[in-house]
Scaffold this motif. Structure first.
Motif, PDB file in Angstrom:
ATOM      1  N   ARG A  91     -25.339   1.177 -57.094  1.00 18.89           N
ATOM      2  CA  ARG A  91     -25.556   1.751 -58.428  1.00 18.89           C
ATOM      3  C   ARG A  91     -26.691   2.770 -58.425  1.00 18.89           C
ATOM      4  NH1 ARG A  91     -24.647  -4.190 -61.076  1.00 18.89           N
ATOM      5  NH2 ARG A  91     -22.377  -4.007 -61.359  1.00 18.89           N
ATOM      6  N   ALA A  92     -27.655   2.589 -57.516  1.00 15.47           N
ATOM      7  CA  ALA A  92     -28.754   3.554 -57.419  1.00 15.47           C
ATOM      8  C   ALA A  92     -28.406   4.730 -56.518  1.00 15.47           C
ATOM      9  CB  ALA A  92     -30.001   2.855 -56.888  1.00 15.47           C
ATOM     10  N   ALA A  93     -27.356   4.593 -55.731  1.00 22.09           N
ATOM     11  CA  ALA A  93     -26.988   5.642 -54.775  1.00 22.09           C
ATOM     12  C   ALA A  93     -26.335   6.827 -55.479  1.00 22.09           C
ATOM     13  CB  ALA A  93     -26.041   5.063 -53.723  1.00 22.09           C
ATOM     14  N   HIS A  94     -26.321   7.966 -54.787  1.00 22.04           N
ATOM     15  CA  HIS A  94     -25.760   9.193 -55.344  1.00 22.04           C
ATOM     16  C   HIS A  94     -24.455   9.621 -54.675  1.00 22.04           C
ATOM     17  CE1 HIS A  94     -30.097   9.428 -56.361  1.00 22.04           C
ATOM     18  NE2 HIS A  94     -29.666   9.995 -57.468  1.00 22.04           N
ATOM     19  N   GLY A  95     -24.117   9.023 -53.540  1.00 26.00           N
ATOM     20  CA  GLY A  95     -22.940   9.456 -52.799  1.00 26.00           C
ATOM     21  C   GLY A  95     -21.635   9.068 -53.471  1.00 26.00           C
ATOM     22  N   ALA A  96     -20.610   9.866 -53.242  1.00 27.35           N
ATOM     23  CA  ALA A  96     -19.278   9.544 -53.747  1.00 27.35           C
ATOM     24  C   ALA A  96     -18.637   8.429 -52.939  1.00 27.35           C
ATOM     25  CB  ALA A  96     -18.385  10.785 -53.710  1.00 27.35           C
ATOM     26  N   ILE A  97     -19.123   8.212 -51.723  1.00 28.97           N
ATOM     27  CA  ILE A  97     -18.637   7.140 -50.854  1.00 28.97           C
ATOM     28  C   ILE A  97     -19.829   6.265 -50.476  1.00 28.97           C
ATOM     29  CG2 ILE A  97     -17.605   6.591 -48.622  1.00 28.97           C
ATOM     30  CD1 ILE A  97     -16.151   9.326 -48.863  1.00 28.97           C
ATOM     31  N   ILE A  98     -19.633   4.953 -50.579  1.00 31.66           N
ATOM     32  CA  ILE A  98     -20.691   4.003 -50.261  1.00 31.66           C
ATOM     33  C   ILE A  98     -20.304   3.261 -48.993  1.00 31.66           C
ATOM     34  CG2 ILE A  98     -22.128   2.131 -51.106  1.00 31.66           C
ATOM     35  CD1 ILE A  98     -22.203   4.579 -52.913  1.00 31.66           C
ATOM     36  N   ALA A  99     -21.177   3.326 -47.988  1.00 28.87           N
ATOM     37  CA  ALA A  99     -20.997   2.550 -46.762  1.00 28.87           C
ATOM     38  C   ALA A  99     -21.955   1.368 -46.803  1.00 28.87           C
ATOM     39  CB  ALA A  99     -21.277   3.412 -45.535  1.00 28.87           C
ATOM     40  N   PHE A 100     -21.429   0.184 -46.543  1.00 28.95           N
ATOM     41  CA  PHE A 100     -22.254  -1.021 -46.538  1.00 28.95           C
ATOM     42  C   PHE A 100     -22.417  -1.530 -45.116  1.00 28.95           C
ATOM     43  CE2 PHE A 100     -20.303  -1.081 -50.779  1.00 28.95           C
ATOM     44  CZ  PHE A 100     -21.412  -1.302 -51.586  1.00 28.95           C
ATOM     45  N   THR A 101     -23.649  -1.920 -44.785  1.00 36.17           N
ATOM     46  CA  THR A 101     -23.901  -2.629 -43.548  1.00 36.17           C
ATOM     47  C   THR A 101     -25.056  -3.584 -43.782  1.00 36.17           C
ATOM     48  OG1 THR A 101     -24.113  -2.420 -41.148  1.00 36.17           O
ATOM     49  CG2 THR A 101     -25.524  -0.992 -42.498  1.00 36.17           C
ATOM     50  N   ASP A 102     -25.418  -4.349 -42.755  1.00 34.86           N
ATOM     51  CA  ASP A 102     -26.502  -5.332 -42.869  1.00 34.86           C
ATOM     52  C   ASP A 102     -27.669  -4.923 -41.996  1.00 34.86           C
ATOM     53  OD1 ASP A 102     -24.931  -6.872 -44.563  1.00 34.86           O
ATOM     54  OD2 ASP A 102     -24.104  -8.071 -42.925  1.00 34.86           O
ATOM     55  N   ASP A 103     -28.839  -5.495 -42.284  1.00 35.11           N
ATOM     56  CA  ASP A 103     -30.034  -5.086 -41.546  1.00 35.11           C
ATOM     57  C   ASP A 103     -30.034  -5.567 -40.098  1.00 35.11           C
ATOM     58  OD1 ASP A 103     -30.494  -7.785 -41.904  1.00 35.11           O
ATOM     59  OD2 ASP A 103     -32.372  -7.561 -43.023  1.00 35.11           O
ATOM     60  N   ASP A 104     -29.146  -6.520 -39.750  1.00 39.64           N
ATOM     61  CA  ASP A 104     -29.123  -7.007 -38.372  1.00 39.64           C
ATOM     62  C   ASP A 104     -27.999  -6.392 -37.542  1.00 39.64           C
ATOM     63  OD1 ASP A 104     -27.145  -8.279 -39.791  1.00 39.64           O
ATOM     64  OD2 ASP A 104     -27.573 -10.297 -39.041  1.00 39.64           O
ATOM     65  N   THR A 105     -27.464  -5.256 -37.989  1.00 38.79           N
ATOM     66  CA  THR A 105     -26.427  -4.578 -37.218  1.00 38.79           C
ATOM     67  C   THR A 105     -26.983  -3.346 -36.512  1.00 38.79           C
ATOM     68  OG1 THR A 105     -25.706  -3.122 -39.008  1.00 38.79           O
ATOM     69  CG2 THR A 105     -24.675  -5.308 -38.877  1.00 38.79           C
ATOM     70  N   LEU A 106     -26.194  -2.866 -35.538  1.00 37.23           N
ATOM     71  CA  LEU A 106     -26.500  -1.614 -34.846  1.00 37.23           C
ATOM     72  C   LEU A 106     -25.264  -0.713 -34.964  1.00 37.23           C
ATOM     73  CD1 LEU A 106     -28.266  -2.948 -31.641  1.00 37.23           C
ATOM     74  CD2 LEU A 106     -29.265  -1.396 -33.310  1.00 37.23           C
ATOM     75  N   PRO A 107     -25.221   0.173 -35.954  1.00 37.09           N
ATOM     76  CA  PRO A 107     -24.060   1.054 -36.095  1.00 37.09           C
ATOM     77  C   PRO A 107     -23.890   1.968 -34.877  1.00 37.09           C
ATOM     78  CG  PRO A 107     -25.321   0.992 -38.133  1.00 37.09           C
ATOM     79  CD  PRO A 107     -26.152   0.306 -37.090  1.00 37.09           C
ATOM     80  N   ASP A 108     -22.654   2.086 -34.420  1.00 40.90           N
ATOM     81  CA  ASP A 108     -22.310   3.014 -33.354  1.00 40.90           C
ATOM     82  C   ASP A 108     -22.631   4.445 -33.811  1.00 40.90           C
ATOM     83  OD1 ASP A 108     -20.460   3.497 -30.820  1.00 40.90           O
ATOM     84  OD2 ASP A 108     -19.822   4.915 -32.378  1.00 40.90           O
ATOM     85  N   PRO A 109     -22.974   5.349 -32.881  1.00 46.44           N
ATOM     86  CA  PRO A 109     -23.321   6.721 -33.286  1.00 46.44           C
ATOM     87  C   PRO A 109     -22.233   7.434 -34.084  1.00 46.44           C
ATOM     88  CG  PRO A 109     -24.012   6.337 -31.028  1.00 46.44           C
ATOM     89  CD  PRO A 109     -23.238   5.119 -31.449  1.00 46.44           C
ATOM     90  N   HIS A 110     -20.982   7.021 -33.968  1.00 42.92           N
ATOM     91  CA  HIS A 110     -19.903   7.667 -34.706  1.00 42.92           C
ATOM     92  C   HIS A 110     -19.387   6.792 -35.855  1.00 42.92           C
ATOM     93  CE1 HIS A 110     -19.813   9.654 -30.698  1.00 42.92           C
ATOM     94  NE2 HIS A 110     -19.637  10.730 -31.448  1.00 42.92           N
ATOM     95  N   TRP A 111     -20.167   5.774 -36.208  1.00 46.52           N
ATOM     96  CA  TRP A 111     -19.718   4.835 -37.242  1.00 46.52           C
ATOM     97  C   TRP A 111     -19.372   5.545 -38.545  1.00 46.52           C
ATOM     98  CZ3 TRP A 111     -23.062   2.628 -41.419  1.00 46.52           C
ATOM     99  CH2 TRP A 111     -22.365   1.706 -42.204  1.00 46.52           C
ATOM    100  N   LEU A 112     -20.309   6.320 -39.062  1.00 48.03           N
ATOM    101  CA  LEU A 112     -20.083   6.969 -40.355  1.00 48.03           C
ATOM    102  C   LEU A 112     -18.959   8.000 -40.278  1.00 48.03           C
ATOM    103  CD1 LEU A 112     -23.758   7.421 -41.624  1.00 48.03           C
ATOM    104  CD2 LEU A 112     -22.075   5.721 -42.350  1.00 48.03           C
ATOM    105  N   ALA A 113     -18.927   8.771 -39.228  1.00 48.04           N
ATOM    106  CA  ALA A 113     -17.883   9.798 -39.095  1.00 48.04           C
ATOM    107  C   ALA A 113     -16.499   9.156 -39.043  1.00 48.04           C
ATOM    108  CB  ALA A 113     -18.127  10.638 -37.841  1.00 48.04           C
ATOM    109  N   GLU A 114     -16.356   8.059 -38.316  1.00 46.22           N
ATOM    110  CA  GLU A 114     -15.055   7.400 -38.205  1.00 46.22           C
ATOM    111  C   GLU A 114     -14.674   6.701 -39.509  1.00 46.22           C
ATOM    112  OE1 GLU A 114     -12.926   7.794 -35.972  1.00 46.22           O
ATOM    113  OE2 GLU A 114     -14.123   8.754 -34.411  1.00 46.22           O
ATOM    114  N   GLY A 115     -15.656   6.148 -40.206  1.00 48.34           N
ATOM    115  CA  GLY A 115     -15.362   5.534 -41.493  1.00 48.34           C
ATOM    116  C   GLY A 115     -14.874   6.551 -42.505  1.00 48.34           C
ATOM    117  N   LEU A 116     -15.524   7.701 -42.537  1.00 44.40           N
ATOM    118  CA  LEU A 116     -15.091   8.768 -43.436  1.00 44.40           C
ATOM    119  C   LEU A 116     -13.708   9.286 -43.060  1.00 44.40           C
ATOM    120  CD1 LEU A 116     -18.389  10.836 -43.843  1.00 44.40           C
ATOM    121  CD2 LEU A 116     -17.315   9.340 -45.528  1.00 44.40           C
ATOM    122  N   ARG A 117     -13.443   9.382 -41.763  1.00 46.46           N
ATOM    123  CA  ARG A 117     -12.141   9.868 -41.316  1.00 46.46           C
ATOM    124  C   ARG A 117     -11.014   8.921 -41.759  1.00 46.46           C
ATOM    125  NH1 ARG A 117     -12.420  12.955 -37.121  1.00 46.46           N
ATOM    126  NH2 ARG A 117     -13.987  11.632 -36.128  1.00 46.46           N
TER     127      ARG A 117
END
Length: 341
Positions: free
Chosen positions: A102-128
């Motif tokens: 609700r505080a974010a400004h993006g049209a797309i919201i990506a959720f993750t947890d503080d104990d994860t390590l997103p892959d370098p292409h995580w966001l790009a592949e999710g958007l794709r």
């Protein structure tokens, strides 16, 4: 991502609008080291065009979270990182994620947890994967496992095959508004993501897997008896079942754990035998309890570490888990007034 000075970043912030396509929401609670590791991985993302917003939601409201966020000098206007708190009186991961999107400004919201390590292409592949007409996608969670894991490590490994978990999912902001976000009655990190998933499906929203969008979820040590304590989460299974009975039976559990109820019945037989001084009833109850508990322990011991500490924990907890599981299931049925067993 190149770094800039804080003064230059502040100057640019006054000159250019910040219009992110994507916002990442990370709830956190007293785990600054893990949070810092996760943010490092997010700042190493590749293939993202335009601006990125990272919203950290500190459920514990501690100075440590703000200290972690302040420790970063961000690249010009391509990334904005900030720390917020849930509203007063709100607590739990569902409330934290609601505050974040609700505080974010993006049209797309990506959720993750503080104990994860997103892959370098995580966001790009999710958007794709979030193609037109798709309201949400979930990515793949990789859990590095030793050859012979402990019981706790194997439980964490179950995330690998899970559908739509908040460690790795992408949802359009207008879809979140449409369904109202997460149900904040889920006070623990358990089933709040399944509830959102089922709500999306019930609303006819298209939800697809995105296997190329990967986050790594390292396993962490857990103290003995953790498998027993985790069963208190089952109270929220009753709430999930009340809201989505068909999908719960289809995707979570086809029916109640009858063997657990048999163990409880055997325990009651043993207790009744002791109270009435009936040796035959005591022996029958004890034999059934021990036999079913041994069966559970043998099943849990398959493929795990045979270190004596892990084995003793599994054997001891197998004697107790059925009683704890039935208690919390019935407690959930009572709290949420639903015929859940």
């Amino acid at each position: 991502m190149a770094l800039s000075s804080p003064a230059h970043e502040a100057l640019m912030a006054t000159q250019l609008p910040f219009l992110p396509q994507l916002s990442v929401v990370i709830p956190t609670c007293r785990r600054p080291d893990l949070l810092e590791r996760c943010i490092h991985a997010l700042l190493a993302q590749e293939g993202i065009h335009g601006e990125l917003e990272i919203v950290v939601v500190d459920d514990a409201r501690t100075p440590a979270c703000k200290d972690v966020v302040r420790g970063y000098t961000l690249p010009l206007m391509s990334v904005r990182l900030r720390c917020i708190h849930p509203p007063a009186g709100a607590c739990g991961p569902a409330a934290a994620r609601n505050a974040g999107w609700r505080a974010a400004h993006g049209a797309i919201i990506a959720f993750t947890d503080d104990d994860t390590l997103p892959d370098p292409h995580w966001l790009a592949e999710g958007l794709r994967a979030l193609t037109p007409g798709t309201g949400a996608v979930w990515g793949r969670v990789v859990v590095p496992m030793p050859e012979h894991p402990t019981d706790a490590e194997r439980n964490t490994g179950g995330l690998h095959d899970a559908e739509f978990i908040t460690a790795n999912c992408f949802v359009r902001r207008d879809v979140m508004r449409r369904v109202g976000g997460f149900d904040e009655r889920f006070k623990r990190p358990w089933r709040e993501d399944s509830d959102l998933y089922f709500t999306l499906l019930d609303a006819g929203i298209r939800v697809l897997p995105a296997p190329a969008a990967v986050v790594v979820h390292p396993v962490r040590d857990a103290p003995p008896g953790n498998s027993i304590r985790q069963h208190r989460n089952l109270i929220f299974d009753a709430l999930l079942y009340k809201k989505h009975p068909r999908l719960y039976r289809q995707k979570i559990s086809a029916g109640p754990p009858l063997h657990y109820y048999l163990v409880v019945l055997a325990g009651l037989m043993l207790l009744a035998g002791l109270l009435t001084d009936t040796p035959g009833l005591c022996v029958a109850g004890a034999l059934v309890w021990l036999a079913l508990s041994a069966r559970l322990a043998v099943r849990r011991l398959r493929g795990v570490s045979h270190h004596w500490l892990n084995v003793s924990d599994i054997v001891a907890s197998s004697l107790i888990i059925p009683f704890v599981a039935v208690f919390w299931r019935l407690a959930g049925a009572w709290r949420y007034r639903v015929p859940f067993a």
